[in-house]
Motif scaffolding. Structure first.
Motif, mmCIF file in Angstrom:
data_model
loop_
_atom_site.group_PDB
_atom_site.id
_atom_site.type_symbol
_atom_site.label_atom_id
_atom_site.label_comp_id
_atom_site.label_asym_id
_atom_site.label_seq_id
_atom_site.Cartn_x
_atom_site.Cartn_y
_atom_site.Cartn_z
ATOM 1 N N ARG A 123 39.257 47.226 43.708
ATOM 2 C CA ARG A 123 38.329 46.893 44.899
ATOM 3 C C ARG A 123 38.602 45.673 45.500
ATOM 4 O O ARG A 123 38.280 45.520 46.646
ATOM 5 C CB ARG A 123 36.949 47.228 44.459
ATOM 6 C CG ARG A 123 36.710 48.655 44.077
ATOM 7 C CD ARG A 123 35.243 48.548 43.442
ATOM 8 N NE ARG A 123 34.460 49.122 44.771
ATOM 9 C CZ ARG A 123 33.153 49.004 44.699
ATOM 10 N NH1 ARG A 123 32.510 48.851 43.656
ATOM 11 N NH2 ARG A 123 32.394 49.257 45.794
ATOM 12 N N PHE A 129 30.711 56.606 45.959
ATOM 13 C CA PHE A 129 31.560 55.703 45.051
ATOM 14 C C PHE A 129 31.809 56.831 43.792
ATOM 15 O O PHE A 129 32.794 57.029 43.429
ATOM 16 C CB PHE A 129 31.086 54.525 44.725
ATOM 17 C CG PHE A 129 32.040 53.915 43.808
ATOM 18 C CD1 PHE A 129 32.912 53.192 44.207
ATOM 19 C CD2 PHE A 129 31.942 53.626 42.212
ATOM 20 C CE1 PHE A 129 34.275 52.777 43.558
ATOM 21 C CE2 PHE A 129 32.849 53.222 41.580
ATOM 22 C CZ PHE A 129 33.927 52.807 42.104
ATOM 23 N N LYS A 131 45.024 54.781 50.372
ATOM 24 C CA LYS A 131 43.909 54.595 50.670
ATOM 25 C C LYS A 131 43.027 55.483 51.812
ATOM 26 O O LYS A 131 41.894 55.579 51.507
ATOM 27 C CB LYS A 131 43.816 53.117 51.160
ATOM 28 C CG LYS A 131 42.749 52.221 51.327
ATOM 29 C CD LYS A 131 42.846 50.764 51.590
ATOM 30 C CE LYS A 131 41.782 50.279 52.436
ATOM 31 N NZ LYS A 131 42.080 49.803 54.076
#
Ligand SMILES: Nc1ncnc2c1ncn2[C@@H]1O[C@H](COP(=O)(O)OP(=O)(O)OP(=O)(O)O)[C@@H](O)[C@H]1O
Ligand SMILES: [Mg+2]
Lengths: 293, 338
Positions: free
Chosen positions: A98, A198, A185
């Motif tokens: 991240r 998440f 991504k």
């Protein structure tokens, strides 16, 4: 296009692979052959003669409660080492992934433990957890916990697991990080737009796409826990207390070199040889079909 | 179905500002195309609407509600990515059902909505396949399907056709337009292809280095470019520019005159506004492009009907055009006169 160098004749290629063949022969085929041969004999108490017993050593081993206990110990030990080292590595890799800037620094720092030899790592952890002068033991004492891995079997197991897993984290981390960064991504972003938060994204997208890496590491780590943790165990617990940390590899050493029961030790080596062959076959079979989606 | 408003929207990466304050009001059901050269900030703008990129300053409103700090999943939008971004480990069905499943839609309804979308996009025979077993065009359709099953308020497209071959691009362009009309969903579509922009847009936004130079209906933008950049970017071949002082003594320093190639007529040497030498001609069938060199070595293009006589290479000719076809741009490149 694949570029290959092609050789005329056989002499030069043979010469080029010769060193590898010699090394393999001297350090693998010869000892493996010796182990198989010796596993069929029992030496007399003075080591002067050998008596052929066929599969007697194996029969004895498989009915030996200590050997069976060692199997269970190995299973527990290697599962714990694998789960701990892969779990921590995956967690760190997700955090580093991240972070776009500075992930190089973390990568460098995290790779260091990998360069530490198992025996040295063992000594390191042994010092920290030494029952009398260990710094961690002292702090645990302040908290009212009396750490003593020399007597407590659970604590001994915990310590060798942590010490073994620690050295593997960096290796696993690198593979996990590379695996994570190979996931486009935009796929993650598409999932975010589709409503996945998440944890859902991790469970349904990231982890499945990471599965080739995970499987590869699983095999590699199990092999490591089986065979390469000898140094750690030898320095920290020497297999004790009460054989609580005597994994199969350590038992080969303990029975053969300490107990001088070479026949049994050789039979144990052969069993380990079979185990590692199976693991290798699984790994190669899988790597061939690696791209499974 | 929703309106989208961008108000003085800015984006900086560190100290560099890449979007310099964009204002757009998008009506419900409108098809807006953002067009501009590579690197002008189209994707960045779209990603700020999607919530994938933080807004540095200004406001994004969807249906009147400020969404600057709202997560992408809570914006009620769907996005089609340039590389489609399909989930590689899921079947076509699962790809389309993913969002619905997360939203907790009942199974029978998921099955119905996915099969409706599949029928609409002619994907019924491929529902069990993985993305890697599909052609580029089919993948593109799956990405569309994934966007429409969720019935979002806004569609976002980031160059969805740029990975397709020319023929498929034309076909998908039509399908996207029809789909958007049928569903009546507000759409924001990014492309660098002006033909795509002209054909799809209700209104188009021409971006230039982080600024929306002009917003308007395609033909309106084509006919009345507000900046020299727009005049040069929209239209193919691009508008010809000559120093204004050449033709209009008294024009300000640095001002330029623009004339579209199709508005230029060939006249006898010595006549017309400019004199030029023919370099070469490109007969394209329906039309012919003639490339010329002016006295000061500047290049100039004219476009004439395919049936008109093609001037010979090396020939000296005069160029003329109607007064209302010429556009005057000031030294700051803004349009000075109508
Ligand atoms: N993460 C980033 N960090 C720094 N600069 C960025 C970043 N992302 C984009 N930029 C810069 O912002 C500008 C706009 O980028 P953007 O991707 O929006 O362009 P674009 O119009 O979509 O171009 P293209 O047609 O090539 O996709 C570019 O100059 C780019 O260099
Ligand atoms: Mg872009």
């Amino acid at each position: 296009m694949e570029k290959r160098v092609t050789f005329q004749g056989v002499l030069l290629p043979l010469l080029l692979v010769l060193p590898q063949i010699v090394v393999t022969a001297v350090f693998f085929f010869y000892p493996a052959g010796q182990a198989i041969w010796q596993s069929l004999f029992i030496p007399d108490p003075f080591g002067l003669s050998m008596r052929f017993v066929g599969l007697g050593n194996f029969e004895f081993l498989l009915s030996d409660p200590y050997y069976r206990a060692s199997f269970v110990t190995t299973a527990i030990f290697s599962s714990l080492v694998t789960v701990v080292s892969m779990g921590v590595a995956l967690y760190l890799a997700v955090l580093a992934d991240r972070l776009i800037k500075g992930s190089g620094t973390y990568r460098t720092l995290l790779i260091w433990p990998y360069a530490v030899a198992p025996a040295v790592a063992g000594v390191l952890w042994l010092f920290m957890f030494n029952t009398r002068v260990g710094v961690v033991t002292w702090y645990l004492g302040l908290l009212g916990y009396d750490w003593n891995h020399v007597l407590n079997e659970g604590e001994a197991m915990g310590l060798v697991v942590v010490a073994s897993a620690w050295g593997r984290i960096s290796y696993n981390f690198l593979f996990f990080l590379a695996g994570l960064q190979a996931i486009p991504k935009s796929v993650i972003e598409a999932a975010a737009i589709d409503g996945a938060r998440f944890w859902t994204r991790f469970r349904t997208i990231v982890f499945p796409l990471l599965s080739p890496t995970t499987f590869f590491l699983l095999v590699v780590n199990v092999v490591y826990a089986f065979f390469e943790t000898f140094g750690v165990i030898h320095t920290i617990t020497s297999g004790g207390p009460q054989q609580a940390t005597t994994i199969l590899v350590y038992k080969v050493f303990a029975d053969g070199f300490v107990g001088q029961d070479l026949g049994s030790s050789a039979a144990q080596s052969v069993i380990l040889l079979v185990v590692v062959s199976v693991l290798t076959v699984i790994q190669f079979k899988y790597i061939e079909r690696r791209v499974h989606y | 179905m929703a309106t989208v408003t961008l108000e003085n929207l800015r984006k900086s990466y560190g100290p560099t500002e890449v979007i310099h304050g964009v204002d757009i009001d998008i009506a419900d059901g409108e098809f807006i195309v953002i067009v501009g050269p590579s690197g002008c900030g189209k994707s960045t703008l779209l990603r700020m609407v999607a919530g994938l990129e933080r807004v540095s300053a200004g406001e994004v409103r969807i249906d009147g509600t400020r969404v600057n700090d709202v997560e992408p999943m809570d914006r009620n939008i769907a996005m089609v990515f340039q590389n489609y971004a399909l989930y590689p480990h899921m079947s076509v069905f699962e790809n389309m059902a993913y969002g619905l499943k997360i939203a907790g839609t009942p199974k029978p309804e998921i099955a119905e909505r996915v099969s409706d979308a599949a029928r609409l996009l002619q994907l019924e025979d491929y529902l069990g396949r993985r993305p890697r077993e599909l052609s580029g065009g089919q993948r593109q359709r799956v990405a569309m399907g994934r966007a429409i099953v969720r019935k979002p308020a806004v569609f976002l497209f980031d160059e969805p056709l740029s990975n397709l071959d020319a023929k498929l691009r034309v076909q998908m362009r039509l399908e996207i337009k029809q789909l958007q009309r049928r569903l009546g969903v507000t759409a924001l579509y990014v492309t660098h292809d002006q033909v795509e922009a002209m054909t799809l847009a209700d209104r188009m936004v021409v971006m230039n280095a982080g600024v929306a130079d002009q917003i308007g209906a395609p033909l309106e933008v084509y006919a009345r470019p507000q900046t020299a950049f727009v005049a040069g970017f929209i239209g193919s071949p691009p508008t010809n520019f000559v120093a204004a002082q050449l033709l209009r003594p008294g024009a300000p320093d640095g001002a330029r005159l623009g004339v579209r190639p199709e508005h230029v007529r060939v006249v006898s040497p010595g006549e017309g506004a400019l004199q030029a030498r023919v370099m070469y001609a490109e007969p394209l069938g329906a039309e012919t492009l003639v490339h010329l060199k002016l006295a000061d070595d500047a290049l100039f293009t004219l476009r004439q009907d395919g049936t008109a006589p093609v001037p010979e290479e090396g020939a000296e000719i005069g160029l003329a055009w109607d007064d209302d076809a010429q556009m005057l741009f000031g030294p700051d490149d803004r349009r000075l006169q109508g």
